[in-house]
Design a protein around this motif. Structure first.
Motif, PDB file in Angstrom:
ATOM      1  N   TRP A   1       0.771  -1.043  -0.213  1.00 17.39           N
ATOM      2  CA  TRP A   1       0.019   0.030   0.025  1.00 17.39           C
ATOM      3  C   TRP A   1       0.982   1.267   0.143  1.00 17.39           C
ATOM      4  N   HIS A   2       0.168   2.229  -0.470  1.00 18.32           N
ATOM      5  CA  HIS A   2       0.867   3.622  -0.346  1.00 18.32           C
ATOM      6  C   HIS A   2      -0.341   4.529  -0.196  1.00 18.32           C
ATOM      7  N   ILE A   3       0.301   5.651   1.130  1.00 22.71           N
ATOM      8  CA  ILE A   3      -0.538   6.395   1.848  1.00 22.71           C
ATOM      9  C   ILE A   3       0.005   7.957   1.238  1.00 22.71           C
ATOM     10  N   ASN A   4      -0.582   8.717   0.553  1.00 24.76           N
ATOM     11  CA  ASN A   4      -0.202  10.056   0.295  1.00 24.76           C
ATOM     12  C   ASN A   4      -1.017  11.148   0.642  1.00 24.76           C
ATOM     13  N   GLN A   5      -2.200  10.863   1.631  1.00 19.41           N
ATOM     14  CA  GLN A   5      -3.099  11.850   1.934  1.00 19.41           C
ATOM     15  C   GLN A   5      -3.070  12.368   3.448  1.00 19.41           C
ATOM     16  N   ALA A   6      -3.742  13.323   3.686  1.00 16.72           N
ATOM     17  CA  ALA A   6      -4.015  13.650   4.931  1.00 16.72           C
ATOM     18  C   ALA A   6      -5.515  14.064   4.988  1.00 16.72           C
ATOM     19  N   TYR A   7      -6.203  13.841   5.989  1.00 15.91           N
ATOM     20  CA  TYR A   7      -7.798  14.368   6.216  1.00 15.91           C
ATOM     21  C   TYR A   7      -7.783  15.701   6.554  1.00 15.91           C
ATOM     22  N   ILE A   8      -8.135  16.634   5.960  1.00 12.62           N
ATOM     23  CA  ILE A   8      -8.303  17.895   6.132  1.00 12.62           C
ATOM     24  C   ILE A   8      -9.690  18.621   5.745  1.00 12.62           C
ATOM     25  N   ASP A   9     -10.471  19.230   6.752  1.00 16.18           N
ATOM     26  CA  ASP A   9     -11.622  19.810   6.196  1.00 16.18           C
ATOM     27  C   ASP A   9     -12.600  19.044   5.644  1.00 16.18           C
ATOM     28  N   GLY A  10     -12.605  18.078   6.243  1.00 14.48           N
ATOM     29  CA  GLY A  10     -13.657  16.887   6.081  1.00 14.48           C
ATOM     30  C   GLY A  10     -13.558  16.029   4.709  1.00 14.48           C
ATOM     31  N   LYS A  11     -12.192  15.997   4.075  1.00 16.48           N
ATOM     32  CA  LYS A  11     -11.869  15.234   2.890  1.00 16.48           C
ATOM     33  C   LYS A  11     -10.502  15.006   3.012  1.00 16.48           C
ATOM     34  N   PHE A  12     -10.187  13.604   2.284  1.00 16.52           N
ATOM     35  CA  PHE A  12      -8.924  13.281   2.010  1.00 16.52           C
ATOM     36  C   PHE A  12      -8.304  14.022   0.937  1.00 16.52           C
ATOM     37  N   VAL A  13      -7.270  14.573   1.242  1.00 10.07           N
ATOM     38  CA  VAL A  13      -6.569  15.409   0.351  1.00 10.07           C
ATOM     39  C   VAL A  13      -5.019  15.143   0.051  1.00 10.07           C
ATOM     40  N   PRO A  14      -4.340  15.176  -1.132  1.00 14.02           N
ATOM     41  CA  PRO A  14      -2.927  14.983  -1.308  1.00 14.02           C
ATOM     42  C   PRO A  14      -2.241  15.790  -0.419  1.00 14.02           C
ATOM     43  N   VAL A  15      -1.072  15.210   0.180  1.00 12.82           N
ATOM     44  CA  VAL A  15      -0.044  16.015   1.039  1.00 12.82           C
ATOM     45  C   VAL A  15       0.806  16.886   0.150  1.00 12.82           C
ATOM     46  N   GLN A  16       1.270  18.047   0.503  1.00 12.13           N
ATOM     47  CA  GLN A  16       2.235  18.609   0.024  1.00 12.13           C
ATOM     48  C   GLN A  16       3.588  18.197   0.156  1.00 12.13           C
ATOM     49  N   GLY A  17       3.804  17.727   1.316  1.00 15.15           N
ATOM     50  CA  GLY A  17       5.116  17.076   1.566  1.00 15.15           C
ATOM     51  C   GLY A  17       5.811  16.222   0.697  1.00 15.15           C
ATOM     52  N   ARG A  18       6.947  16.051   0.469  1.00 16.23           N
ATOM     53  CA  ARG A  18       7.830  15.019  -0.591  1.00 16.23           C
ATOM     54  C   ARG A  18       8.712  13.948   0.185  1.00 16.23           C
ATOM     55  N   GLU A  19       8.448  13.844   1.551  1.00 14.97           N
ATOM     56  CA  GLU A  19       9.223  12.868   2.161  1.00 14.97           C
ATOM     57  C   GLU A  19       8.542  11.471   2.053  1.00 14.97           C
ATOM     58  N   ILE A  20       9.185  10.332   1.629  1.00 11.04           N
ATOM     59  CA  ILE A  20       8.254   9.138   1.480  1.00 11.04           C
ATOM     60  C   ILE A  20       9.056   8.258   2.538  1.00 11.04           C
ATOM     61  N   VAL A  21       8.316   7.643   3.234  1.00 10.26           N
ATOM     62  CA  VAL A  21       8.809   6.584   4.260  1.00 10.26           C
ATOM     63  C   VAL A  21       8.587   5.345   3.801  1.00 10.26           C
ATOM     64  N   GLU A  22       9.557   4.407   4.102  1.00  6.36           N
ATOM     65  CA  GLU A  22       9.246   2.947   3.705  1.00  6.36           C
ATOM     66  C   GLU A  22       8.612   2.276   5.186  1.00  6.36           C
ATOM     67  N   CYS A  23       7.666   1.567   5.114  1.00  5.73           N
ATOM     68  CA  CYS A  23       6.899   0.897   6.040  1.00  5.73           C
ATOM     69  C   CYS A  23       7.284  -0.668   6.204  1.00  5.73           C
ATOM     70  N   ILE A  24       7.948  -1.004   7.222  1.00  8.81           N
ATOM     71  CA  ILE A  24       8.403  -2.611   7.185  1.00  8.81           C
ATOM     72  C   ILE A  24       7.283  -3.343   8.279  1.00  8.81           C
ATOM     73  N   ASN A  25       7.059  -4.657   7.750  1.00 12.48           N
ATOM     74  CA  ASN A  25       6.371  -5.552   8.590  1.00 12.48           C
ATOM     75  C   ASN A  25       7.334  -5.960   9.534  1.00 12.48           C
ATOM     76  N   PRO A  26       7.044  -5.559  10.820  1.00 11.96           N
ATOM     77  CA  PRO A  26       8.145  -6.185  11.956  1.00 11.96           C
ATOM     78  C   PRO A  26       8.099  -7.555  12.201  1.00 11.96           C
ATOM     79  N   THR A  27       7.093  -8.344  11.571  1.00 10.84           N
ATOM     80  CA  THR A  27       6.988  -9.682  11.765  1.00 10.84           C
ATOM     81  C   THR A  27       8.070 -10.424  10.602  1.00 10.84           C
ATOM     82  N   THR A  28       7.873  -9.941   9.509  1.00  8.98           N
ATOM     83  CA  THR A  28       8.568 -10.526   8.542  1.00  8.98           C
ATOM     84  C   THR A  28       9.609  -9.734   7.989  1.00  8.98           C
ATOM     85  N   GLU A  29      10.002  -8.390   8.303  1.00 10.44           N
ATOM     86  CA  GLU A  29      10.750  -7.559   7.783  1.00 10.44           C
ATOM     87  C   GLU A  29      10.844  -7.307   6.442  1.00 10.44           C
TER      88      GLU A  29
END
Length: 472
Positions: free
Chosen positions: A2-30
């Motif tokens: 999955w990839h999440i690039n939204q924030a919930y602002i003013d009652g709707k999901f909107v794309p964020v203006q930030g550019r930093e992408i962080v990888e999310c690692i499953n701690p069980t499987t790495e």
């Protein structure tokens, strides 16, 4: 993935203006399970502005309107219980039973707040004056990764009950949990801007929330060092601050306790949520005369613990949240041995048979004193220290010999005796012969474990200001 690039602002999901992408690692499987694009300071400003606009109407809502909002939130979150549970298991390795409890607790927070508000007098007479309990204003709610849904919902419930719009910043380690919860909260259909949710670094999003003059209140759960930074940042605009911070809880087993019940409960208190809980009872205080017996009991119980896949209901302990946390806990285990404690269970490295994942052996030390790092610092992993005491007074002295004071546990078959011990412990909460708190009673710490209280009446009042109106 999955990839999440939204924030919930003013009652709707909107794309964020930030550019930093962080990888999310499953701690069980790495394995890589997803990525998240973090919001930045500009996103935070948008969220704060939305909450500020919403506060005008939100501050004028009636008690009945707020209760209706809370009931809608309760229903929406309750309908998403399984998804909330599963994201906690996937994202940080929460054991199934713990994740199930938190996911159910999340919806219960709104029911508890509605019950509290219904009985609360927002206007009362004091002397010849009328006192109006009014919303403090826009609230910044900052939540940790180890109980994302529960912490967000408990804070949001009190804010809504008080009539406060909110900007919510979960930890960037809880992207999937936060996004799933945001989808559930959105289905409640509250007015736009009443709550806003965005993931970002503390250095920009957190700092903007902590310094913005449009934020009147901060409610933060996390470490004491971070809490100090937030409190310092908020001073310039005199923000109201509630801080639920680091713990180093003592579990005192008195000589008249039922050891068949008390020792297993004490181990559960120490290892709950894989040891990743601020209220974990990581210092076990036992009578010196029965120390040998306790050690043998603990060895037997620890050997029977199931460490492994957190999706399995039989699992007692899952992985830690990240490689960094795994390495940190290994360092504490190593220092415990170097500083003279006796290792009686567990130790460094993964449990036998687990080649991947951030799994730590459930570890227990004896011959521990309060000068050792393992007895002084919050480890946030499945590491327990056993300390022996000679008398009740000595037990209380050991328990209080810490800069923290969040929670404590007492085990005794005599209620009056246990109450007497509880009255002398420097802790915000004391649980006697139990592990679960009362969620309508106040929760918070003393000393460097925090400022203010959450839950129930005091949790509601943390988001209210008293206005006195007196006339001839």
């Amino acid at each position: 993935m999955w990839h999440i690039n939204q924030a919930y602002i003013d009652g709707k999901f909107v794309p964020v203006q930030g550019r930093e992408i962080v990888e999310c690692i499953n701690p069980t499987t790495e394995a890589l399970m997803g990525t998240v694009t973090l919001a930045n300071r500009d996103d935070a400003k948008r969220a704060i502005a939305a909450a500020h606009r919403a506060q005008v109407a939100m501050g004028r809502t009636t008690k009945a309107e707020r209760i209706d909002m809370l009931r809608r939130l309760q229903a929406a979150v309750l309908a998403s219980t399984e998804q909330i549970r599963d994201t906690a298991i996937e994202e940080y390795g929460a054991p199934f039973a713990r994740a199930q409890w938190v996911s159910q607790y999340a919806s219960q927070c709104f029911a508890n707040a509605a019950q509290t508000l219904e009985a609360y007098e927002l206007v009362r007479s004091m002397g010849a004056a009328k006192v109006f309990m009014e919303p403090v204003g826009v609230a910044g709610l900052i939540a940790p990764w180890n109980s994302t849904a529960g912490t967000i919902c408990s804070k949001l419930a009190s804010a809504i009950a008080a009539g406060c719009a909110s900007v919510i910043k979960p930890s960037e380690l809880s992207a999937l949990q936060a996004h799933t919860l945001a989808q559930a909260l959105d289905r409640a259909g509250l007015p736009d801007g009443v709550f806003n949710i965005l993931l970002g670094r503390g250095s920009d999003v957190g700092d903007e929330i902590s310094t913005s003059p449009l934020i009147a209140k901060i409610s933060f759960t996390g470490s004491t060092p971070t809490g100090k930074l937030i409190a310092h940042a908020g001073v310039e605009t005199m923000k109201r601050v509630s801080l639920a911070l680091t713990g180093k809880s003592a579990a005192i087993v008195l000589d008249d306790a039922d050891f068949d019940t008390a020792i297993p409960l004490a181990l559960n208190a120490a290892f709950m949520n894989n040891g990743q809980a601020c209220v974990a009872g990581t210092r076990l205080l036992v009578p010196r005369a029965r120390l040998k017996e306790v050690i043998e009991r603990v060895k037997t119980l620890v050997a029977a613990l199931v460490v492994g896949n957190p999706q399995e209901p039989a699992t007692d302990i899952g992985p830690l949240v990240s490689r960094a946390q795994y390495d940190r806990v290994q360092g504490f285990i190593r220092r415990g041995q170097e500083q003279g404690a006796t290792l009686i269970a567990g130790g460094e490295g993964r449990p036998f048979g687990l080649e991947k994942g951030y799994f730590v052996q459930p570890t227990v030390f004896a011959d521990v004193n309060n000068d050792m790092d393992i007895a002084r610092e919050e480890i946030f992993g499945p590491v327990l220290s056993i300390l022996a005491y000679g008398s009740e007074a000595h037990a209380i002295e050991i328990a209080n010999a810490t800069i923290y004071g969040l929670q404590a546990y007492v085990f005794s078959q005599r209620q009056e005796r246990a109450n007497g011990i509880a009255s002398r412990l420097e802790a915000g909460t004391v649980l006697i012969n139990r592990m679960t708190p009362d969620l309508l009673a106040p929760f918070g710490g003393v000393k460097q474990s925090g400022i203010g209280r959450e839950f129930g009446i005091l949790g509601l009042e943390a988001f209210l200001e008293a206005k006195t109106v007196a006339s001839k």
